[in-house]
Design a protein around this motif. Sequence first.
Motif, PDB file in Angstrom:
ATOM      1  N   MET A   1       9.132  -6.824 -20.922  1.00 51.47           N
ATOM      2  CA  MET A   1      10.233  -6.057 -20.350  1.00 51.47           C
ATOM      3  C   MET A   1      10.206  -6.173 -18.831  1.00 51.47           C
ATOM      4  SD  MET A   1      11.115  -1.992 -20.785  1.00 51.47           S
ATOM      5  CE  MET A   1       9.653  -1.481 -19.872  1.00 51.47           C
ATOM      6  N   THR A   2      11.349  -6.452 -18.226  1.00 51.90           N
ATOM      7  CA  THR A   2      11.432  -6.543 -16.772  1.00 51.90           C
ATOM      8  C   THR A   2      11.203  -5.174 -16.152  1.00 51.90           C
ATOM      9  OG1 THR A   2      12.994  -8.369 -16.916  1.00 51.90           O
ATOM     10  CG2 THR A   2      12.898  -7.173 -14.836  1.00 51.90           C
ATOM     11  N   ARG A   3      10.328  -5.119 -15.155  1.00 51.37           N
ATOM     12  CA  ARG A   3       9.993  -3.850 -14.524  1.00 51.37           C
ATOM     13  C   ARG A   3      10.654  -3.679 -13.174  1.00 51.37           C
ATOM     14  NH1 ARG A   3       4.038  -1.748 -14.691  1.00 51.37           N
ATOM     15  NH2 ARG A   3       5.257   0.065 -14.033  1.00 51.37           N
ATOM     16  N   TRP A   4      11.595  -4.546 -12.840  1.00 51.13           N
ATOM     17  CA  TRP A   4      12.226  -4.459 -11.534  1.00 51.13           C
ATOM     18  C   TRP A   4      13.723  -4.719 -11.661  1.00 51.13           C
ATOM     19  CZ3 TRP A   4      14.804  -8.929 -10.717  1.00 51.13           C
ATOM     20  CH2 TRP A   4      14.331 -10.077 -11.387  1.00 51.13           C
ATOM     21  N   ARG A   5      14.462  -4.259 -10.643  1.00 52.89           N
ATOM     22  CA  ARG A   5      15.864  -4.622 -10.503  1.00 52.89           C
ATOM     23  C   ARG A   5      16.136  -4.845  -9.029  1.00 52.89           C
ATOM     24  NH1 ARG A   5      19.972  -0.733  -9.056  1.00 52.89           N
ATOM     25  NH2 ARG A   5      19.067   1.288  -8.477  1.00 52.89           N
ATOM     26  N   ILE A   6      17.151  -5.647  -8.756  1.00 55.33           N
ATOM     27  CA  ILE A   6      17.553  -5.920  -7.377  1.00 55.33           C
ATOM     28  C   ILE A   6      18.638  -4.935  -6.968  1.00 55.33           C
ATOM     29  CG2 ILE A   6      18.727  -7.579  -5.882  1.00 55.33           C
ATOM     30  CD1 ILE A   6      17.321  -9.794  -7.449  1.00 55.33           C
ATOM     31  N   ILE A   7      18.475  -4.334  -5.801  1.00 56.02           N
ATOM     32  CA  ILE A   7      19.528  -3.496  -5.232  1.00 56.02           C
ATOM     33  C   ILE A   7      20.573  -4.441  -4.644  1.00 56.02           C
ATOM     34  CG2 ILE A   7      20.073  -1.665  -3.596  1.00 56.02           C
ATOM     35  CD1 ILE A   7      18.150  -0.857  -5.885  1.00 56.02           C
ATOM     36  N   GLU A   8      21.740  -4.485  -5.259  1.00 56.20           N
ATOM     37  CA  GLU A   8      22.753  -5.463  -4.876  1.00 56.20           C
ATOM     38  C   GLU A   8      23.373  -5.127  -3.523  1.00 56.20           C
ATOM     39  OE1 GLU A   8      23.354  -8.266  -6.114  1.00 56.20           O
ATOM     40  OE2 GLU A   8      22.181  -8.108  -7.963  1.00 56.20           O
ATOM     41  N   ARG A   9      23.490  -6.151  -2.689  1.00 55.64           N
ATOM     42  CA  ARG A   9      24.093  -6.010  -1.368  1.00 55.64           C
ATOM     43  C   ARG A   9      25.032  -7.178  -1.078  1.00 55.64           C
ATOM     44  NH1 ARG A   9      19.475  -5.890   2.721  1.00 55.64           N
ATOM     45  NH2 ARG A   9      18.222  -6.932   1.123  1.00 55.64           N
ATOM     46  N   ALA A 245      10.127   6.839  -3.292  1.00 53.25           N
ATOM     47  CA  ALA A 245      11.337   7.489  -2.790  1.00 53.25           C
ATOM     48  C   ALA A 245      11.939   8.350  -3.881  1.00 53.25           C
ATOM     49  CB  ALA A 245      12.337   6.441  -2.307  1.00 53.25           C
ATOM     50  N   GLY A 246      13.009   9.065  -3.516  1.00 52.09           N
ATOM     51  CA  GLY A 246      13.711   9.925  -4.451  1.00 52.09           C
ATOM     52  C   GLY A 246      13.247  11.364  -4.364  1.00 52.09           C
ATOM     53  N   PRO A 247      14.071  12.304  -4.825  1.00 52.99           N
ATOM     54  CA  PRO A 247      13.726  13.728  -4.740  1.00 52.99           C
ATOM     55  C   PRO A 247      12.387  14.070  -5.386  1.00 52.99           C
ATOM     56  CG  PRO A 247      16.025  13.458  -5.347  1.00 52.99           C
ATOM     57  CD  PRO A 247      15.421  12.096  -5.387  1.00 52.99           C
ATOM     58  N   GLU A 248      12.023  13.346  -6.439  1.00 52.09           N
ATOM     59  CA  GLU A 248      10.753  13.588  -7.126  1.00 52.09           C
ATOM     60  C   GLU A 248       9.679  12.582  -6.722  1.00 52.09           C
ATOM     61  OE1 GLU A 248      10.474  16.294  -8.915  1.00 52.09           O
ATOM     62  OE2 GLU A 248      12.602  16.717  -8.524  1.00 52.09           O
ATOM     63  N   LEU A 249       9.997  11.705  -5.784  1.00 47.59           N
ATOM     64  CA  LEU A 249       9.065  10.660  -5.328  1.00 47.59           C
ATOM     65  C   LEU A 249       8.521   9.837  -6.489  1.00 47.59           C
ATOM     66  CD1 LEU A 249       7.195  12.793  -2.651  1.00 47.59           C
ATOM     67  CD2 LEU A 249       8.699  10.859  -2.189  1.00 47.59           C
ATOM     68  N   ASP A 250       9.402   9.571  -7.457  1.00 42.75           N
ATOM     69  CA  ASP A 250       9.001   8.834  -8.641  1.00 42.75           C
ATOM     70  C   ASP A 250       9.706   7.480  -8.754  1.00 42.75           C
ATOM     71  OD1 ASP A 250      11.517   9.864  -9.106  1.00 42.75           O
ATOM     72  OD2 ASP A 250      11.056  10.658 -11.098  1.00 42.75           O
ATOM     73  N   ARG A 251      10.418   7.080  -7.693  1.00 46.97           N
ATOM     74  CA  ARG A 251      11.055   5.769  -7.648  1.00 46.97           C
ATOM     75  C   ARG A 251      10.334   4.916  -6.610  1.00 46.97           C
ATOM     76  NH1 ARG A 251      17.473   6.887  -7.220  1.00 46.97           N
ATOM     77  NH2 ARG A 251      17.523   4.601  -7.448  1.00 46.97           N
ATOM     78  N   MET A 252      10.183   3.641  -6.895  1.00 49.38           N
ATOM     79  CA  MET A 252       9.451   2.745  -5.998  1.00 49.38           C
ATOM     80  C   MET A 252      10.362   1.607  -5.553  1.00 49.38           C
ATOM     81  SD  MET A 252       5.937   0.590  -6.632  1.00 49.38           S
ATOM     82  CE  MET A 252       4.865   1.994  -6.249  1.00 49.38           C
ATOM     83  N   ALA A 274      10.890  -0.169 -11.849  1.00 47.76           N
ATOM     84  CA  ALA A 274      11.161   0.820 -12.883  1.00 47.76           C
ATOM     85  C   ALA A 274       9.864   1.493 -13.315  1.00 47.76           C
ATOM     86  CB  ALA A 274      11.838   0.155 -14.079  1.00 47.76           C
ATOM     87  N   ASP A 275       9.864   2.814 -13.302  1.00 49.47           N
ATOM     88  CA  ASP A 275       8.769   3.617 -13.822  1.00 49.47           C
ATOM     89  C   ASP A 275       7.395   3.176 -13.304  1.00 49.47           C
ATOM     90  OD1 ASP A 275       7.356   5.499 -15.239  1.00 49.47           O
ATOM     91  OD2 ASP A 275       7.362   4.353 -17.115  1.00 49.47           O
ATOM     92  N   PRO A 276       7.102   3.437 -12.033  1.00 50.43           N
ATOM     93  CA  PRO A 276       5.779   3.064 -11.513  1.00 50.43           C
ATOM     94  C   PRO A 276       4.638   3.828 -12.164  1.00 50.43           C
ATOM     95  CG  PRO A 276       6.984   4.373  -9.904  1.00 50.43           C
ATOM     96  CD  PRO A 276       7.961   4.044 -10.991  1.00 50.43           C
ATOM     97  N   GLY A 277       4.935   4.922 -12.866  1.00 49.56           N
ATOM     98  CA  GLY A 277       3.899   5.629 -13.614  1.00 49.56           C
ATOM     99  C   GLY A 277       3.192   6.723 -12.849  1.00 49.56           C
ATOM    100  N   VAL A 278       3.435   6.820 -11.569  1.00 52.48           N
ATOM    101  CA  VAL A 278       2.844   7.857 -10.718  1.00 52.48           C
ATOM    102  C   VAL A 278       3.896   8.270  -9.695  1.00 52.48           C
ATOM    103  CG1 VAL A 278       0.423   7.184 -10.939  1.00 52.48           C
ATOM    104  CG2 VAL A 278       1.848   6.085  -9.225  1.00 52.48           C
ATOM    105  N   ARG A 279       3.637   9.384  -9.040  1.00 45.24           N
ATOM    106  CA  ARG A 279       4.520   9.823  -7.962  1.00 45.24           C
ATOM    107  C   ARG A 279       3.885   9.508  -6.611  1.00 45.24           C
ATOM    108  NH1 ARG A 279       8.431  13.523 -10.013  1.00 45.24           N
ATOM    109  NH2 ARG A 279       7.983  14.104 -12.173  1.00 45.24           N
ATOM    110  N   GLY A 280       4.738   9.440  -5.628  1.00 47.31           N
ATOM    111  CA  GLY A 280       4.255   9.172  -4.290  1.00 47.31           C
ATOM    112  C   GLY A 280       3.980  10.439  -3.496  1.00 47.31           C
ATOM    113  N   LEU A 281       3.743  10.263  -2.211  1.00 48.38           N
ATOM    114  CA  LEU A 281       3.507  11.368  -1.285  1.00 48.38           C
ATOM    115  C   LEU A 281       4.704  11.483  -0.346  1.00 48.38           C
ATOM    116  CD1 LEU A 281      -0.190  10.512  -0.375  1.00 48.38           C
ATOM    117  CD2 LEU A 281       0.572  12.350  -1.870  1.00 48.38           C
ATOM    118  N   ALA A 282       5.044  12.696   0.025  1.00 45.00           N
ATOM    119  CA  ALA A 282       6.140  12.896   0.962  1.00 45.00           C
ATOM    120  C   ALA A 282       5.792  12.263   2.311  1.00 45.00           C
ATOM    121  CB  ALA A 282       6.414  14.378   1.137  1.00 45.00           C
ATOM    122  N   PRO A 283       6.756  11.606   2.960  1.00 44.97           N
ATOM    123  CA  PRO A 283       6.479  10.988   4.261  1.00 44.97           C
ATOM    124  C   PRO A 283       6.217  12.045   5.320  1.00 44.97           C
ATOM    125  CG  PRO A 283       8.817  10.923   3.789  1.00 44.97           C
ATOM    126  CD  PRO A 283       8.165  11.427   2.546  1.00 44.97           C
TER     127      PRO A 283
END
Length: 288
Positions: A1-9, A245-252, A274-283
Motif C-alpha cells: 500500500m502506498t504510504r504517501w501522496r503528492i500535494i498537487e501544485r 502538522a495538523g491540529p492533532e499533529l498526526d499528519r506528516m 499517510a498515518d505516520p503512527g505517532v504524533r509530533g510535537l508542537a513547534p
Amino acid sequence: MTRWRIIERGNVRDTLGEGLLWSPREQALYWTDILAPALNRLSFGDGGIARWPMPERIGWVIERRNAPGLIAGFQSGFAELDLTSMRVTPIVDPEPDLPDNRLNDAKADRAGNIWAGTMPLGADRPTGNFYRLGADRRLTTVDRGYSVANGPAFSPDEAWLYHTDTVAGTIYRFPFADGQVTGAREAFIRFEADWGKPDGMCVDAEGGLWVAHWGGARVTRFTPEGKVDHAIALPASQITNVCFAGPELDRMFVTSAADGKPGEDHAGALFEIADPGVRGLAPNLYAG
C-alpha cells in the motif's frame, strides 16, 4: 500500500524544498524553496497554496511568540519577515566575513531561542557554523566546522539537542538544559554508505527522531537510542525535510529537491505521509 501522496501544485516543483514549519496560529504549513528563492504556505482551511518570491536565498522561517510575522534565515543572516508588507528587517548577519555562506536550517527551543546552522554555497568546505540567537537577540557561536549544518531538533524533554553535518553523514547530539548547551557534542547516528546523507529532522512525541535522507529516497524513524525503527520510501531521491502538522499533529509532510534531477518526475514535490503512527510535537516560537 502506498504510504504517501503528492500535494498537487500544478507544474510547480521546489528547486530545493526545505524549512518545514507547522503554524497552529494560521492552521497552515510553511516551507521554503531555498534556490528559487521562495516561501510557500499550504492552508489547511481551504487547501490553497501561496508562494512568495523572496529577495535572496531563504532556508527557514519561525513564528514569533509575542509579535506577528516571522523570523527568517536568509543568506545574509537573521531577519524579521512581514508577508503583508513584504518587508524584510535585518537582525544580524552571523558571518559578514563569509559572504559565500548562508543560513540553512533552524528550530526554536521552548525557552524561545533559535538554533541555526550555516553552510558554504558549494557545500564543499567546513566553513559552516552553529549559532544560538537568544530571545534578547544576542548571537552566540555554539559549534564550528560544518560543510552543511542541518536539521536541528530537540528531544521531547529537551535533554538533547540534535544537529547534523550532512556531508559528514553524521547526526550529533549535545546535552541540553534550560535553553543552553551544557556539554560537548557527540556522534549519535552515523549513516551507512547506502543510506544517502542525513538532512532535515524532527522528533515525535515518543522521542523518535525522523530523518530525511538526501540521496536516499526515504525518511527513517530512529529510536531515542539511535537505532533504526522503520523507513518510508519516497519517489524522489533528494529528500530534504520532515515535519508533523495538523491540529492533532498526526499528519506528516516531507520536502524534496529537483535541483540536479531533471529525470525524476517527483523531484521537488511536497509529500504527505499517510498515518505516520505517532504524533509530533508542537513547534516552539521565537521569544524575541
